[in-house]
Scaffold this motif. Structure first.
Motif, PDB file in Angstrom:
ATOM      1  N   GLU A 187      38.566  39.601  25.280  1.00 24.51           N
ATOM      2  CA  GLU A 187      37.388  39.027  24.630  1.00 24.51           C
ATOM      3  C   GLU A 187      36.077  39.440  25.287  1.00 24.51           C
ATOM      4  O   GLU A 187      35.005  39.250  24.704  1.00 24.51           O
ATOM      5  CB  GLU A 187      37.490  37.497  24.589  1.00 24.51           C
ATOM      6  N   VAL A 188      36.134  40.013  26.500  1.00 30.44           N
ATOM      7  CA  VAL A 188      34.895  40.443  27.161  1.00 30.44           C
ATOM      8  C   VAL A 188      34.885  41.944  27.432  1.00 30.44           C
ATOM      9  O   VAL A 188      34.026  42.428  28.166  1.00 30.44           O
ATOM     10  CB  VAL A 188      34.686  39.675  28.496  1.00 30.44           C
ATOM     11  N   ARG A 189      35.803  42.666  26.835  1.00 30.76           N
ATOM     12  CA  ARG A 189      35.952  44.087  27.184  1.00 30.76           C
ATOM     13  C   ARG A 189      34.696  44.897  26.904  1.00 30.76           C
ATOM     14  O   ARG A 189      34.452  45.923  27.550  1.00 30.76           O
ATOM     15  CB  ARG A 189      37.159  44.695  26.465  1.00 30.76           C
ATOM     16  N   ASN A 190      33.858  44.467  25.960  1.00 29.24           N
ATOM     17  CA  ASN A 190      32.643  45.214  25.626  1.00 29.24           C
ATOM     18  C   ASN A 190      31.379  44.629  26.244  1.00 29.24           C
ATOM     19  O   ASN A 190      30.274  45.090  25.962  1.00 29.24           O
ATOM     20  CB  ASN A 190      32.489  45.302  24.110  1.00 29.24           C
ATOM     21  N   GLN A 191      31.535  43.606  27.089  1.00 33.07           N
ATOM     22  CA  GLN A 191      30.384  43.042  27.804  1.00 33.07           C
ATOM     23  C   GLN A 191      30.110  43.822  29.080  1.00 33.07           C
ATOM     24  O   GLN A 191      31.036  44.336  29.727  1.00 33.07           O
ATOM     25  CB  GLN A 191      30.645  41.575  28.182  1.00 33.07           C
ATOM     26  N   THR A 192      28.838  43.886  29.471  1.00 33.05           N
ATOM     27  CA  THR A 192      28.517  44.484  30.766  1.00 33.05           C
ATOM     28  C   THR A 192      28.956  43.521  31.873  1.00 33.05           C
ATOM     29  O   THR A 192      28.937  42.297  31.701  1.00 33.05           O
ATOM     30  CB  THR A 192      27.016  44.777  30.893  1.00 33.05           C
ATOM     31  N   ILE A 193      29.338  44.088  32.986  1.00 32.97           N
ATOM     32  CA  ILE A 193      29.882  43.286  34.073  1.00 32.97           C
ATOM     33  C   ILE A 193      28.849  42.285  34.599  1.00 32.97           C
ATOM     34  O   ILE A 193      29.190  41.168  34.988  1.00 32.97           O
ATOM     35  CB  ILE A 193      30.406  44.211  35.196  1.00 32.97           C
ATOM     36  N   GLU A 194      27.570  42.646  34.571  1.00 33.16           N
ATOM     37  CA  GLU A 194      26.537  41.737  35.072  1.00 33.16           C
ATOM     38  C   GLU A 194      26.419  40.459  34.241  1.00 33.16           C
ATOM     39  O   GLU A 194      25.881  39.457  34.710  1.00 33.16           O
ATOM     40  CB  GLU A 194      25.186  42.450  35.132  1.00 33.16           C
ATOM     41  N   THR A 195      26.940  40.474  32.999  1.00 28.90           N
ATOM     42  CA  THR A 195      26.852  39.285  32.143  1.00 28.90           C
ATOM     43  C   THR A 195      28.089  38.399  32.247  1.00 28.90           C
ATOM     44  O   THR A 195      28.137  37.335  31.630  1.00 28.90           O
ATOM     45  CB  THR A 195      26.670  39.690  30.670  1.00 28.90           C
ATOM     46  N   LEU A 196      29.084  38.810  33.012  1.00 28.23           N
ATOM     47  CA  LEU A 196      30.340  38.067  33.094  1.00 28.23           C
ATOM     48  C   LEU A 196      30.240  36.896  34.064  1.00 28.23           C
ATOM     49  O   LEU A 196      29.479  36.927  35.042  1.00 28.23           O
ATOM     50  CB  LEU A 196      31.474  38.986  33.561  1.00 28.23           C
ATOM     51  N   SER A 197      31.049  35.876  33.828  1.00 28.41           N
ATOM     52  CA  SER A 197      31.223  34.812  34.817  1.00 28.41           C
ATOM     53  C   SER A 197      31.938  35.386  36.036  1.00 28.41           C
ATOM     54  O   SER A 197      32.537  36.468  35.981  1.00 28.41           O
ATOM     55  CB  SER A 197      32.064  33.675  34.231  1.00 28.41           C
ATOM     56  N   LYS A 198      31.888  34.649  37.136  1.00 29.52           N
ATOM     57  CA  LYS A 198      32.541  35.136  38.357  1.00 29.52           C
ATOM     58  C   LYS A 198      34.039  35.309  38.141  1.00 29.52           C
ATOM     59  O   LYS A 198      34.653  36.244  38.669  1.00 29.52           O
ATOM     60  CB  LYS A 198      32.282  34.180  39.521  1.00 29.52           C
ATOM     61  N   GLY A 199      34.636  34.417  37.356  1.00 27.95           N
ATOM     62  CA  GLY A 199      36.065  34.519  37.077  1.00 27.95           C
ATOM     63  C   GLY A 199      36.421  35.802  36.351  1.00 27.95           C
ATOM     64  O   GLY A 199      37.390  36.485  36.693  1.00 27.95           O
ATOM     65  N   TYR A 200      35.621  36.159  35.348  1.00 30.20           N
ATOM     66  CA  TYR A 200      35.885  37.396  34.609  1.00 30.20           C
ATOM     67  C   TYR A 200      35.584  38.623  35.462  1.00 30.20           C
ATOM     68  O   TYR A 200      36.265  39.649  35.354  1.00 30.20           O
ATOM     69  CB  TYR A 200      35.064  37.428  33.318  1.00 30.20           C
ATOM     70  N   ARG A 201      34.560  38.554  36.305  1.00 28.43           N
ATOM     71  CA  ARG A 201      34.281  39.691  37.205  1.00 28.43           C
ATOM     72  C   ARG A 201      35.459  39.914  38.153  1.00 28.43           C
ATOM     73  O   ARG A 201      35.842  41.049  38.414  1.00 28.43           O
ATOM     74  CB  ARG A 201      32.998  39.445  38.001  1.00 28.43           C
ATOM     75  N   GLN A 202      36.015  38.796  38.643  1.00 22.66           N
ATOM     76  CA  GLN A 202      37.157  38.918  39.549  1.00 22.66           C
ATOM     77  C   GLN A 202      38.358  39.516  38.817  1.00 22.66           C
ATOM     78  O   GLN A 202      39.071  40.364  39.353  1.00 22.66           O
ATOM     79  CB  GLN A 202      37.513  37.533  40.121  1.00 22.66           C
ATOM     80  N   ARG A 203      38.563  39.091  37.579  1.00 18.21           N
ATOM     81  CA  ARG A 203      39.675  39.637  36.801  1.00 18.21           C
ATOM     82  C   ARG A 203      39.470  41.125  36.504  1.00 18.21           C
ATOM     83  O   ARG A 203      40.430  41.905  36.468  1.00 18.21           O
ATOM     84  CB  ARG A 203      39.816  38.870  35.483  1.00 18.21           C
ATOM     85  N   THR A 204      38.207  41.515  36.274  1.00 19.05           N
ATOM     86  CA  THR A 204      37.912  42.926  36.029  1.00 19.05           C
ATOM     87  C   THR A 204      38.261  43.774  37.249  1.00 19.05           C
ATOM     88  O   THR A 204      38.858  44.856  37.128  1.00 19.05           O
ATOM     89  CB  THR A 204      36.426  43.105  35.666  1.00 19.05           C
ATOM     90  N   CYS A 205      37.904  43.260  38.421  1.00 18.03           N
ATOM     91  CA  CYS A 205      38.231  43.988  39.657  1.00 18.03           C
ATOM     92  C   CYS A 205      39.732  43.975  39.926  1.00 18.03           C
ATOM     93  O   CYS A 205      40.276  44.920  40.505  1.00 18.03           O
ATOM     94  CB  CYS A 205      37.456  43.386  40.823  1.00 18.03           C
ATOM     95  N   PHE A 206      40.395  42.893  39.504  1.00 20.14           N
ATOM     96  CA  PHE A 206      41.855  42.839  39.598  1.00 20.14           C
ATOM     97  C   PHE A 206      42.465  43.909  38.681  1.00 20.14           C
ATOM     98  O   PHE A 206      43.409  44.617  39.062  1.00 20.14           O
ATOM     99  CB  PHE A 206      42.347  41.450  39.196  1.00 20.14           C
ATOM    100  N   ALA A 207      41.902  44.048  37.483  1.00 22.30           N
ATOM    101  CA  ALA A 207      42.420  45.016  36.517  1.00 22.30           C
ATOM    102  C   ALA A 207      42.359  46.437  37.062  1.00 22.30           C
ATOM    103  O   ALA A 207      43.292  47.231  36.861  1.00 22.30           O
ATOM    104  CB  ALA A 207      41.637  44.911  35.210  1.00 22.30           C
TER     105      ALA A 207
END
Length: 315
Positions: A124-144
């Motif tokens: 659901e956030v794949r097309n958002q820029t990382i700077e707009t993500l919550s900390k949880g989604y940023r962490q998941r992105t780095c996990f990915a």
């Protein structure tokens, strides 16, 4: 999968890691615990080839970090503490970039990006820029990005640091879901996280390993292991503490007085961690003591942690 031998790291006159050795088997989730400054992150940086050891060595999947660091990096997915990313990129752009860094192109790159997004629930956030993500989604992105190349080993440094309870739960569920496919080292200072996720834990203090065991084995080191706690109304407690001390196997009784609205609490500590719940139950029944609650303690890992990591003070 991972073998650490006599690992030492010094920075000038400071010894951050002081001769530690351990192994991690395939399929284990190893919790790496310790207070701040204990040497956890330094050890993980040596395992992942970000730092060279002063002495000792590490092998990952049979490859040595000194002799073959590229092969070691290929074996590992690394999520560092406060993981960096490119804030102006979208989630998909960042993961594509990381896939290309790992050597994947074209359809294979897209397949791996899609799989990492699915694993970490980022659709659901794949097309958002990382700077707009919550900390949880940023962490998941780095996990990915750590999963892009499907590594057999994951090194996760404080993976839930700064996340809210819901986000922590999601990340822990993700880690647990990989326990049969990956070998995982999870650095944390959150004891609840170790007990919820890990199959085994090492406790490190002042650069040395001071405990190694399953969560249950660590809990069994506590003086509360097999202790029995009862709660009774204040009106029923006259002389009760002295009587409880006479129960076979009880070595000490701790008492917290009650009030008109709260029950009094008694904790009975056993000799040599033996099971005393049956004896306590029989005593209470024989003396017709009204009990609001009774339970045997598993043991308190937080007490064990404090006991073995706090500096000893000479009297």
């Amino acid at each position: 999968m991972i073998e650490v031998k006599d690992l030492v790291k010094t920075f000038g006159h400071i010894t951050a890691v002081d001769g530690i050795s351990f192994t991690v088997e395939k399929g284990e989730i190893l919790g790496f615990l310790g207070p701040n400054g204990a040497g956890k992150s330094t050890t993980m940086k040596m395992i992942t080839c970000f730092l060279s050891p002063t002495q000792g060595t590490v092998s990952v999947g049979g490859f040595d970090i000194i002799q073959d660091p590229i092969a070691v990096r290929e074996q590992i997915g690394y999520l560092p503490e406060s993981a960096p990313s490119y804030s102006e990129m979208t989630v998909t752009e960042f993961l594509r970039f990381m896939a290309e860094v790992r050597g994947f192109k074209g359809a294979e790159r897209e397949r791996r990006v899609a799989h990492a997004i699915e694993l970490t629930a980022l659709a659901e956030v794949r097309n958002q820029t990382i700077e707009t993500l919550s900390k949880g989604y940023r962490q998941r992105t780095c996990f990915a990005q750590a999963l892009i190349h499907d590594p057999p080993v994951l090194i996760l440094d404080e993976p839930t640091d700064g996340l809210d309870p819901n986000q922590k739960h999601e990340v822990r569920q993700l880690i647990q879901g990989m326990r049969h496919q990956k070998t995982i080292i999870l650095s944390t200072h959150i004891l609840e996280e170790m007990e919820a996720v890990c199959s085994r834990a090492l406790i490190i203090s002042r650069g040395q390993i001071v405990a190694d065991g399953t969560p249950d084995e660590l809990a069994a080191m506590s003086r509360y292991h097999n202790a029995v706690t009862v709660r009774v109304r204040q009106a029923d407690t006259e002389g009760l503490e002295a009587k409880l001390k006479l129960i076979d196997g009880v070595t000490k009784v701790a008492h917290q007085p009650g009030s008109e609205t709260h029950a009094a609490t008694y904790t009975m500590f056993p000799k040599s961690n033996r099971v005393i719940l049956p004896e306590v139950t029989r005593f209470l029944e024989q003396h017709k003591i009204a009990v609001e609650e009774i339970f045997a303690e598993r043991g308190r890992v937080d007490e064990v942690f404090r006991e073995i990591t706090q500096p000893q003070v000479n009297a």
